[in-house]
Write an enzyme that holds these catalytic residues in place. Structure first.
Site, PDB file in Angstrom:
ATOM      1  N   GLY A   1       0.844  -1.208   0.000  1.00 38.28           N
ATOM      2  CA  GLY A   1       0.000   0.000   0.000  1.00 38.28           C
ATOM      3  C   GLY A   1       0.866   1.239   0.000  1.00 38.28           C
ATOM      4  O   GLY A   1       2.082   1.169   0.200  1.00 38.28           O
TER       5      GLY A   1
ATOM      6  N   ASP B   1       4.438  -4.923  -7.196  1.00 37.92           N
ATOM      7  CA  ASP B   1       3.803  -3.643  -6.837  1.00 37.92           C
ATOM      8  C   ASP B   1       4.377  -2.507  -7.671  1.00 37.92           C
ATOM      9  O   ASP B   1       3.825  -1.404  -7.684  1.00 37.92           O
ATOM     10  CB  ASP B   1       3.986  -3.330  -5.347  1.00 37.92           C
ATOM     11  CG  ASP B   1       5.441  -3.368  -4.927  1.00 37.92           C
ATOM     12  OD1 ASP B   1       6.074  -4.419  -5.091  1.00 37.92           O
ATOM     13  OD2 ASP B   1       5.959  -2.335  -4.456  1.00 37.92           O
TER      14      ASP B   1
ATOM     15  N   GLY C   1       7.197   7.384   6.282  1.00 34.50           N
ATOM     16  CA  GLY C   1       6.320   8.067   5.326  1.00 34.50           C
ATOM     17  C   GLY C   1       7.008   9.176   4.543  1.00 34.50           C
ATOM     18  O   GLY C   1       6.376   9.878   3.761  1.00 34.50           O
TER      19      GLY C   1
END
Ligand code: AMP
Ligand code: MG
Length: 516
Positions: A93, A281, A129
């Protein structure tokens, strides 16, 4: 220019069609603000083609491109997906990315606008992040170079420095990259749906993907994709699909994804591009190159070339890329099985049949490209020997991939060792004889070579030099100059000359790192 509640609207025209998918596919959240947003680089031509006003973005864009403010019309979200990383399946994700929405361009095209490095999300796992300035500028340079080379790719609209430090092995300046993509739907998105969703989830995702990427040529017997000059796939004609034939649009989806990947990987091989981390991915269903991490361009021709420090077994080496693409496509086909046929055995048969077409498709695109690199228009039985022999010599004499073809184009076979050998002299005679057997003139052959053999590629030492000036000294002029040269890779202009030289021999081979 219109004034909206959110300050000056620089031309934002966002839609959020991804929100039409079940919530299972995303998490809504805002980018995390940063201390001191500052625009490091803005892509003016790309902004304009998206219908955005570069001047307005220069004034107001930093806050948006750093994630401190969202543009009007944006409903930000992080996408869920899974993936095989170096062969191991896992939940992933957007761990550090936020989709702002889809910009509808003045021509009516739809492009994802995504921030990369915009803070933690529910998919961040242990990560912070965040992204580091150097690697984001690197993605900017290489993706823009790929675009100019004519290779389908996501693009870079801007890099904003955050004013915050990011901690990797050392403290490094942070940044956010704004990535523009046909979409961010990946093989891993389908794997996620197949593993944790219902068949309905999978079907909704497949329908959305068909609508978004394949609606133009779906159900048309007389496919006119070849007439779209600006279509990156213009010379990758679609396999014909007729809704009446079998009615299963998901087989068509699989076959088109296979074809686009065959085309894309052929383009990589023909340019000497090594992606470096071809996890599932990082394979986009649109057929664009995505996720520039430890990628780099090969200099000396050698199928075993690997630059990534983490690819210790050479899984993603240059010569393995077509094999890995086929493996990834098998994972895509696995995920699609429930939609291919209600009978599982038949579904597997269909999947195998479609994926097995990859090799021939890839070889066809690659071989056409190799012929073009040699100024050959038509087809003769021993062309594969001609190409194979040249590549064999390049390997044996450690010839630079780009510069070999550049020298052949210029008919300037002086400087490199390979050209001094008897083998090459013999090969060259055969090659010239081969060219003379085609109806096209030598001038036409020269032009074909010129358009297929770049004079400049983002050479590793040039990229490093530009990044060092920008990151260490805040001097972006080296990078701007490099970007300008890379934006016109087939021009063979005198100012390109200096960008074609190789770095001084160094004791340590070039390595790229994933700690981005
Ligand atoms: P990549 O190697 O860039 O394809 O990333 C693989 C996965 O790791 C993706 O799910 C990313 O979103 C996630 N990821 C990479 N870097 C970070 C980070 N600094 N923080 C959180 N997630 C990350
Ligand atoms: Mg990725």
């Amino acid at each position: 220019m219109t004034i909206k509640g959110n300050g000056v609207n620089a031309g934002w025209n966002l839609e959020n069609s991804y929100l039409d998918l079940p919530e299972f596919f995303y998490s809504r959240l805002l980018p995390a603000p940063v201390s001191s947003p500052k625009l490091a680089v803005l892509n003016h031509p790309l902004a304009e083609s998206l219908g955005l006003d570069p001047e307005a973005l220069l004034k107001e864009g930093a806050a948006i491109f750093a994630g401190n403010r969202v543009p009007p019309g944006s409903i930000p979200l992080a996408q869920a997906y899974a993936g095989h990383q170096f062969g191991h399946f896992t939940m992933l994700g957007d761990g550090r990315a936020i989709l702002l929405g889809e910009q509808i361009t003045p021509k009516g095209e739809r492009f994802d606008v995504q921030l990369k490095g915009s803070g933690r999300t529910p998919y961040s796992r242990g990560g912070d992040g965040r992204a580091v300035l150097g690697p984001m500028l690197r993605e900017y340079i290489i993706s823009e170079a790929m675009h100019a080379l004519g290779i389908p790719t996501t693009r870079s609209l801007a890099v904003a420095a955050t004013g915050d430090m990011v901690y990797r092995e050392e403290a490094l300046p942070g940044a956010v990259l704004t990535r523009i993509a046909a979409s961010h739907i990946r093989v891993g998105t389908f794997q996620y749906a197949a593993k944790w969703g219902t068949v309905d989830d999978l079907r909704v995702l497949a329908d959305y993907t068909l609508e978004r990427h394949f609606s133009e040529n779906r159900c048309s017997e007389d496919n006119d994709a070849a007439n779209h000059e600006e279509d990156a796939f213009a010379y990758a004609p679609s396999s014909s699909y007729n809704c009446e034939d079998n009615g299963n649009k998901y087989i068509f989806l699989l076959s088109e994804v296979v074809r686009r990947q065959a085309f894309l990987i052929a383009k990589w091989q023909l340019a000497g591009f090594i992606h470096g981390v071809m996890n599932t991915d990082n394979m986009a269903l649109s057929g664009e190159t995505i996720d520039y991490g430890p990628c780099a361009f090969m200099d000396v021709f050698d199928p075993d070339t690997v630059f990534s420090s983490i690819d210790t077994h050479g899984r993603y080496a240059y010569g393995n890329q077509p094999i890995i693409a086929a493996w990834n496509l098998s994972r895509f086909a696995d995920a699609l099985l429930p939609l291919l046929h209600e009978n599982e055995r038949k579904a597997v048969e269909i999947a195998q049949n479609e994926v097995s077409k990859f090799n021939d498709l890839f070889y066809g695109y690659w071989f056409d490209g190799m012929r073009a690199k040699l100024g050959i228009f038509n087809d003769e039985p021993y062309d594969d020997d001609l190409v194979g022999y040249l590549l064999g010599m390049m390997l044996k004499y450690r010839a630079d991939f780009t510069n070999t073809f550049r020298a052949l184009t210029n008919d300037d076979t002086e400087g490199m060792d390979i050209f001094k050998t008897d083998e090459f002299i013999g090969w060259k005679m055969q090659w010239r004889a081969r060219q003379s057997r085609q109806p096209q003139s030598p001038d036409e052959a020269y032009l074909l070579m010129l358009h297929n053999n770049p004079s400049v590629i983002p050479r590793n030492h040039r990229v490093e030099e530009a990044l060092e000036a920008a990151v260490k000294y805040g001097d972006y002029s080296v990078m701007q100059k490099l970007l300008s040269v890379l934006s016109d890779p087939y021009s063979y202009s005198p100012e390109h000359e200096v960008y074609t030289t190789l770095p001084a021999p160094s004791s340590c081979p070039y390595q790229t790192f994933c700690g981005t």
